[in-house]
Design a protein around this motif. Structure first.
Motif, PDB file in Angstrom:
ATOM      1  N   VAL A 191      29.840  18.612  15.252  1.00 28.48           N
ATOM      2  CA  VAL A 191      30.561  19.674  14.539  1.00 28.48           C
ATOM      3  C   VAL A 191      31.288  19.043  13.354  1.00 28.48           C
ATOM      4  O   VAL A 191      31.985  18.042  13.492  1.00 28.48           O
ATOM      5  N   ARG A 192      31.086  19.637  12.156  1.00 29.96           N
ATOM      6  CA  ARG A 192      31.742  19.155  10.943  1.00 29.96           C
ATOM      7  C   ARG A 192      32.571  20.271  10.335  1.00 29.96           C
ATOM      8  O   ARG A 192      32.200  21.445  10.390  1.00 29.96           O
ATOM      9  N   HIS A 193      33.700  19.900   9.744  1.00 28.07           N
ATOM     10  CA  HIS A 193      34.562  20.859   9.049  1.00 28.07           C
ATOM     11  C   HIS A 193      34.289  20.760   7.557  1.00 28.07           C
ATOM     12  O   HIS A 193      34.318  19.661   6.987  1.00 28.07           O
ATOM     13  N   LEU A 194      34.026  21.898   6.910  1.00 27.29           N
ATOM     14  CA  LEU A 194      33.701  21.919   5.488  1.00 27.29           C
ATOM     15  C   LEU A 194      34.676  22.817   4.737  1.00 27.29           C
ATOM     16  O   LEU A 194      35.185  23.801   5.288  1.00 27.29           O
ATOM     17  N   ARG A 195      34.894  22.459   3.479  1.00 28.93           N
ATOM     18  CA  ARG A 195      35.670  23.306   2.583  1.00 28.93           C
ATOM     19  C   ARG A 195      34.772  23.703   1.418  1.00 28.93           C
ATOM     20  O   ARG A 195      34.148  22.849   0.791  1.00 28.93           O
ATOM     21  N   SER A 196      34.704  25.002   1.132  1.00 26.38           N
ATOM     22  CA  SER A 196      33.821  25.511   0.089  1.00 26.38           C
ATOM     23  C   SER A 196      34.639  26.110  -1.046  1.00 26.38           C
ATOM     24  O   SER A 196      35.555  26.898  -0.815  1.00 26.38           O
ATOM     25  N   GLN A 197      34.327  25.682  -2.274  1.00 26.83           N
ATOM     26  CA  GLN A 197      34.914  26.267  -3.484  1.00 26.83           C
ATOM     27  C   GLN A 197      33.780  26.921  -4.269  1.00 26.83           C
ATOM     28  O   GLN A 197      32.831  26.245  -4.667  1.00 26.83           O
ATOM     29  N   GLN A 229      27.071   9.344  -6.940  1.00 24.18           N
ATOM     30  CA  GLN A 229      27.760   8.340  -6.133  1.00 24.18           C
ATOM     31  C   GLN A 229      29.118   8.881  -5.682  1.00 24.18           C
ATOM     32  O   GLN A 229      29.532   8.666  -4.536  1.00 24.18           O
ATOM     33  N   ALA A 230      29.800   9.574  -6.588  1.00 22.59           N
ATOM     34  CA  ALA A 230      31.086  10.169  -6.224  1.00 22.59           C
ATOM     35  C   ALA A 230      30.905  11.202  -5.120  1.00 22.59           C
ATOM     36  O   ALA A 230      31.751  11.312  -4.224  1.00 22.59           O
ATOM     37  N   GLN A 231      29.786  11.952  -5.183  1.00 24.61           N
ATOM     38  CA  GLN A 231      29.506  12.914  -4.117  1.00 24.61           C
ATOM     39  C   GLN A 231      29.340  12.203  -2.777  1.00 24.61           C
ATOM     40  O   GLN A 231      29.869  12.643  -1.757  1.00 24.61           O
ATOM     41  N   ARG A 232      28.588  11.077  -2.811  1.00 26.91           N
ATOM     42  CA  ARG A 232      28.372  10.347  -1.554  1.00 26.91           C
ATOM     43  C   ARG A 232      29.678   9.788  -1.016  1.00 26.91           C
ATOM     44  O   ARG A 232      29.981   9.904   0.170  1.00 26.91           O
ATOM     45  N   LEU A 233      30.450   9.150  -1.906  1.00 26.72           N
ATOM     46  CA  LEU A 233      31.699   8.539  -1.459  1.00 26.72           C
ATOM     47  C   LEU A 233      32.739   9.592  -1.076  1.00 26.72           C
ATOM     48  O   LEU A 233      33.482   9.420  -0.106  1.00 26.72           O
ATOM     49  N   GLY A 234      32.804  10.661  -1.849  1.00 26.13           N
ATOM     50  CA  GLY A 234      33.781  11.705  -1.576  1.00 26.13           C
ATOM     51  C   GLY A 234      33.320  12.719  -0.555  1.00 26.13           C
ATOM     52  O   GLY A 234      34.078  13.610  -0.188  1.00 26.13           O
ATOM     53  N   GLN A 235      32.060  12.589  -0.112  1.00 26.91           N
ATOM     54  CA  GLN A 235      31.475  13.483   0.886  1.00 26.91           C
ATOM     55  C   GLN A 235      31.547  14.950   0.434  1.00 26.91           C
ATOM     56  O   GLN A 235      32.034  15.818   1.150  1.00 26.91           O
ATOM     57  N   PHE A 236      31.081  15.198  -0.782  1.00 28.27           N
ATOM     58  CA  PHE A 236      30.976  16.585  -1.222  1.00 28.27           C
ATOM     59  C   PHE A 236      29.640  16.780  -1.932  1.00 28.27           C
ATOM     60  O   PHE A 236      29.095  15.874  -2.556  1.00 28.27           O
ATOM     61  N   GLY A 237      29.096  17.961  -1.769  1.00 27.70           N
ATOM     62  CA  GLY A 237      27.816  18.307  -2.368  1.00 27.70           C
ATOM     63  C   GLY A 237      27.951  19.578  -3.186  1.00 27.70           C
ATOM     64  O   GLY A 237      28.971  20.274  -3.128  1.00 27.70           O
ATOM     65  N   SER A 238      26.921  19.899  -3.950  1.00 23.38           N
ATOM     66  CA  SER A 238      26.945  21.077  -4.810  1.00 23.38           C
ATOM     67  C   SER A 238      25.798  22.013  -4.442  1.00 23.38           C
ATOM     68  O   SER A 238      24.779  21.580  -3.882  1.00 23.38           O
ATOM     69  N   PHE A 239      25.961  23.277  -4.775  1.00 22.77           N
ATOM     70  CA  PHE A 239      24.931  24.273  -4.452  1.00 22.77           C
ATOM     71  C   PHE A 239      24.927  25.357  -5.518  1.00 22.77           C
ATOM     72  O   PHE A 239      25.890  25.533  -6.266  1.00 22.77           O
ATOM     73  N   GLU A 240      23.807  26.095  -5.564  1.00 24.42           N
ATOM     74  CA  GLU A 240      23.706  27.275  -6.425  1.00 24.42           C
ATOM     75  C   GLU A 240      22.803  28.273  -5.736  1.00 24.42           C
ATOM     76  O   GLU A 240      21.721  27.924  -5.253  1.00 24.42           O
ATOM     77  N   ARG A 289      22.564  15.790   3.363  1.00 25.59           N
ATOM     78  CA  ARG A 289      23.106  14.720   4.195  1.00 25.59           C
ATOM     79  C   ARG A 289      24.270  15.221   5.043  1.00 25.59           C
ATOM     80  O   ARG A 289      24.385  14.901   6.230  1.00 25.59           O
ATOM     81  N   ILE A 290      25.160  16.028   4.428  1.00 29.32           N
ATOM     82  CA  ILE A 290      26.305  16.573   5.159  1.00 29.32           C
ATOM     83  C   ILE A 290      25.843  17.415   6.341  1.00 29.32           C
ATOM     84  O   ILE A 290      26.419  17.371   7.431  1.00 29.32           O
ATOM     85  N   HIS A 291      24.753  18.169   6.126  1.00 34.75           N
ATOM     86  CA  HIS A 291      24.252  19.055   7.192  1.00 34.75           C
ATOM     87  C   HIS A 291      23.269  18.354   8.124  1.00 34.75           C
ATOM     88  O   HIS A 291      22.726  19.002   9.034  1.00 34.75           O
ATOM     89  N   GLY A 292      23.009  17.066   7.887  1.00 36.92           N
ATOM     90  CA  GLY A 292      22.129  16.306   8.770  1.00 36.92           C
ATOM     91  C   GLY A 292      20.664  16.643   8.603  1.00 36.92           C
ATOM     92  O   GLY A 292      19.899  16.549   9.571  1.00 36.92           O
ATOM     93  N   LEU A 293      20.239  17.019   7.384  1.00 35.62           N
ATOM     94  CA  LEU A 293      18.862  17.394   7.116  1.00 35.62           C
ATOM     95  C   LEU A 293      18.236  16.444   6.104  1.00 35.62           C
ATOM     96  O   LEU A 293      18.935  15.746   5.368  1.00 35.62           O
ATOM     97  N   GLN A 294      16.901  16.435   6.072  1.00 39.40           N
ATOM     98  CA  GLN A 294      16.188  15.634   5.096  1.00 39.40           C
ATOM     99  C   GLN A 294      16.320  16.271   3.715  1.00 39.40           C
ATOM    100  O   GLN A 294      16.201  17.494   3.572  1.00 39.40           O
ATOM    101  N   PRO A 295      16.565  15.450   2.667  1.00 39.88           N
ATOM    102  CA  PRO A 295      16.758  16.017   1.323  1.00 39.88           C
ATOM    103  C   PRO A 295      15.554  16.809   0.845  1.00 39.88           C
ATOM    104  O   PRO A 295      14.407  16.475   1.126  1.00 39.88           O
ATOM    105  N   ALA A 296      15.825  17.888   0.153  1.00 42.31           N
ATOM    106  CA  ALA A 296      14.809  18.722  -0.487  1.00 42.31           C
ATOM    107  C   ALA A 296      15.467  19.356  -1.702  1.00 42.31           C
ATOM    108  O   ALA A 296      16.597  19.028  -2.052  1.00 42.31           O
ATOM    109  N   VAL A 297      14.759  20.243  -2.355  1.00 42.06           N
ATOM    110  CA  VAL A 297      15.340  20.914  -3.514  1.00 42.06           C
ATOM    111  C   VAL A 297      16.087  22.166  -3.082  1.00 42.06           C
ATOM    112  O   VAL A 297      17.211  22.412  -3.496  1.00 42.06           O
TER     113      VAL A 297
END
Length: 701
Positions: A318-324, A238-249, A265-273
């Protein structure tokens, strides 16, 4: 420990962090040919130095270093016997259990008994099922976790308790036909139905038990309640949705990336693994792809990295993203990177708007001659904007200075007033000050407005304000005042000429009489003529006060005396308009710190307006009184009055209720009274008259 104390064949010893005996039961001490009292407080290696060369010394140190239990056999020469030793750390202490070797068979029976107790009292759920999921055994913890009795579960199929959405995952454990994999084990999360109707999240660690031919016979499972963890995970999502941040590996050896749902969701695609690496790169704008590649490389080399980039979604947005990004090591030593992606598009839009607003504000400040400053009171440093740097004539490189340096740049005659105003601002929270500065031998007039901020204890932290160059405005106001003075002088010319003509006529007559008068009469005529000359001088003096420029000097003056002088000047015009002026009230008023001629100009404007408001004549009553620390002067006429909709506009430039008026008189009057820290208020009723109240602060005694 009580059981060990009671058992004569089991020894129990506790050593502290410095290898001192802090406990020993009777059997444990007897193995060492000592009594418990002989051992307590002594160091093991000092008491038995020969042990350093035996297995006990190395195994005890191994247990303490590893933090894990060590099991070994040791021959004790003192008691001439072999013993079985278990040594395991508990906090800073080392617990040692000693048993005779012939007791090991009995020990296995004890272990079986303890295992049964474990399965009965452990909080996790333990199950043993057949290959089709039928429950053969379930621990008593089922009651506390799911509310069922043991008899409710034996013979039931555990698949029937599983949540429909999790059933497929659980079936993979029991329904797979692949039986060639030996010692198969795995982990799965699923929900089980509680007896009262809700579902509970469990994490299962299972292992297949195989027969001699390698076929599955039973499944041993340990189920742990992870409901709280799932709630935390849901809150994180929920925090990811509200804060508009996602995780990756991303495993660097694979061509796919593991994404969270929010990443899709951020990239405008259907969810997958997962998503193909090429597809993820394709979404990044071409100009930013190298930046992302370098950030990933830096994370691999140094451990962490941080970058911002843009993507173009499939819908064209066009979306602006910050990656850590951080580097991680997976099983088998493979290197991977994982991190968070934050959608900062809204922040970027706000940032751009702020940049534009700042640019527009700077242009507006430059046009208006407005600058701002911030005084850090704790560190006593004043930070100046570029506009203020120019206003104070500072070098462009000078952006900050102590407040004393700034005060030194103020005109010497205004410094004491400025210091008092600043001190008052720290106490009362606001500053409103007009002062002069000398910039390159030119005197400039500045106006500052500021507010003080405080900490939670009421200590002043910062004074933030604006400064405006009002030199031109003040010059314009002074010009308007002079114009208004001349306008008033012109209007009074007829009355003044009449007022002067009367004593001149008397003087001419007395001059003729003096030619033939006696010495006694001449002296009497002389005194009368002197009085008439004084009257002419007074009238001309008052006229010059209105017309001649005067230097501004604030000094204590008697407001009642000023009123009397103005009434004497305007009394002729009042009489000509059939108006009677009555001055009453307290004649012993406290003095007012004012510029005498400016206050006279205000009184002239108010009285003239009252006379003109009574074309058919009437009475103008002027009262004076002291109220608190203020002097109140009230002018009440019997004129035509002013409508309620016009009252609020009195004092505006060029707004007037008179046919040939300019509206400048009252505007100048309002400005003068405000500069004297007073106020003017109007009350009026059509057909009845108007009341004007002037409030001025009394001088400090």
């Amino acid at each position: 420990m009580n059981m060990l104390e009671e058992n004569a064949s089991i020894g129990f010893i506790i050593l502290d962090s410095n290898w001192h005996y802090i406990y020993a039961n009777q059997y444990g001490a007897s193995v060492l040919n000592r009594s418990p009292e002989d051992l307590i407080g002594k160091m093991a290696w000092t008491e038995f130095p020969a042990v350093i060369r035996h297995a006990t010394y190395s195994h005890f140190h191994q247990a303490r270093r590893s933090g894990e239990e060590v099991v070994f056999k040791e021959y004790v020469k003192l008691s001439n016997q072999w013993i079985h030793v278990n040594a395991y750390p508990v906090g800073d202490n080392l617990h040692v259990i000693i048993r005779k070797t012939e007791m090991l068979a009995n020990h296995e029976a004890i272990e079986n008994n303890l295992y049964q107790k474990y399965t009965d009292y452990v909080q996790d759920l333990i199950t043993l099922t057949a290959t089709d999921g039928t429950l053969l055994y379930v621990s008593v913890s089922i009651k506390g976790l799911l509310g069922y009795e043991l008899e409710d579960m034996y013979g039931a199929n555990m698949l029937s308790f599983c949540h429909p959405e999790d059933l497929d995952g659980l079936k993979k454990i029991f329904m797979t036909e692949d039986t060639d994999i030996r010692n198969e084990q795995g982990t799965i999360s699923c929900r089980f139905l509680h007896k009262k109707g809700w579902y509970v999240w469990f994490e299962n660690n299972s292992k297949w038990l195989l027969d001699e031919k390698g076929k599955r016979t039973q499944n041993l499972g340990i189920w742990r309640d992870i409901s709280e963890r799932k709630i935390g995970e849901e809150r994180f999502l929920q925090a990811q949705r509200l804060g508009q941040f996602g995780s990756f590996e991303r495993d660097l050896e694979e061509d796919t990336i593991l994404w969270s749902d929010e990443m899709f969701r951020i990239h405008g695609l259907q969810p997958a693994v997962r998503i193909d690496l090429s597809k993820a790169i394709e979404l990044i704008q071409p100009d930013d792809r190298e930046k992302v590649w370098l950030a990933t490389k830096q994370a691999v080399l140094s451990g962490v990295s941080d970058t911002e980039y843009r993507i173009t979604r499939q819908d064209g947005e066009v979306r602006h993203l910050r990656s850590q990004i951080e580097r991680v090591i997976l099983d088998g030593g493979r290197i991977a990177v994982r991190g968070l992606i934050h959608d900062i598009t809204t922040h970027k839009q706000i940032e751009n708007e702020l940049i534009q607003s700042k640019a527009k504000l700077e242009i507006a400040q430059e046009i208006a001659g407005l600058g701002h400053y911030e005084w850090d009171i704790i560190h006593n440093m004043v930070y100046l904007s570029d506009e203020l740097t120019a206003l104070f004539g500072c070098h462009n490189a000078v952006k900050q200075m102590p407040v004393e340096t700034l005060i030194d740049s103020i005109h010497p005659d205004d410094q004491s007033n400025a210091k008092a105003a600043i001190k008052n601002a720290l106490l009362k929270g606001s500053l409103d000050l007009v002062y002069r500065v000398v910039v390159r031998e030119e005197v400039r007039i500045l106006h500052t407005l500021a507010r003080t901020s405080y900490d939670e204890w009421g200590r002043a932290l910062c004074l933030f304000g604006t400064v405006q160059d009002i030199t031109v405005q003040k010059q314009t106001e002074e010009l308007l005042r002079k114009t208004e003075k001349l306008h008033v002088a012109g209007q009074l010319a007829a009355g003044i000429a009449h007022e002067i003509r009367n004593p001149l006529t008397a003087l001419k007559g007395f001059v003729k009489l003096m030619c033939h008068a006696s010495e006694e009469s001449k002296m009497r005529y002389y005194h009368i003529m002197q009085e008439e000359f004084n009257r002419i001088e007074l009238i001309l003096g008052e006229l010059l006060i209105l017309a001649k420029p005067q230097a501004v000097a604030y000094m204590p003056h008697d407001p009642f005396l000023i009123l009397e002088e103005v009434i004497q000047l305007l009394n002729t015009e009042a009489i000509m308009n059939n108006v009677e002026i009555i001055l009453c009230g307290d004649s012993t008023l406290p003095t007012v710190n004012c510029e005498r001629n400016q206050i006279k100009q205000v009184f002239v404007n108010v009285i003239k307006n009252a006379i003109e408001a009574m074309p058919l004549g009437g009475i103008l009553t002027i009262t004076s009184l002291k109220q608190g620390n203020d002097v109140i002067l009230t002018f009440v006429d019997q004129g035509q009055g002013i409508s309620e909709d016009r009252l609020p506009r009195i004092g505006e430039p060029f707004y007037t209720t008179k046919e040939k008026g300019t509206g400048l008189g009252m505007m100048v009057s309002f400005t003068i009274i405000e500069e004297h820290h007073g106020c003017i208020s109007y009350q009026s009723k059509l057909g009845v008259g108007t009341s004007v109240n002037i409030q001025l602060p009394a001088s400090e005694q």
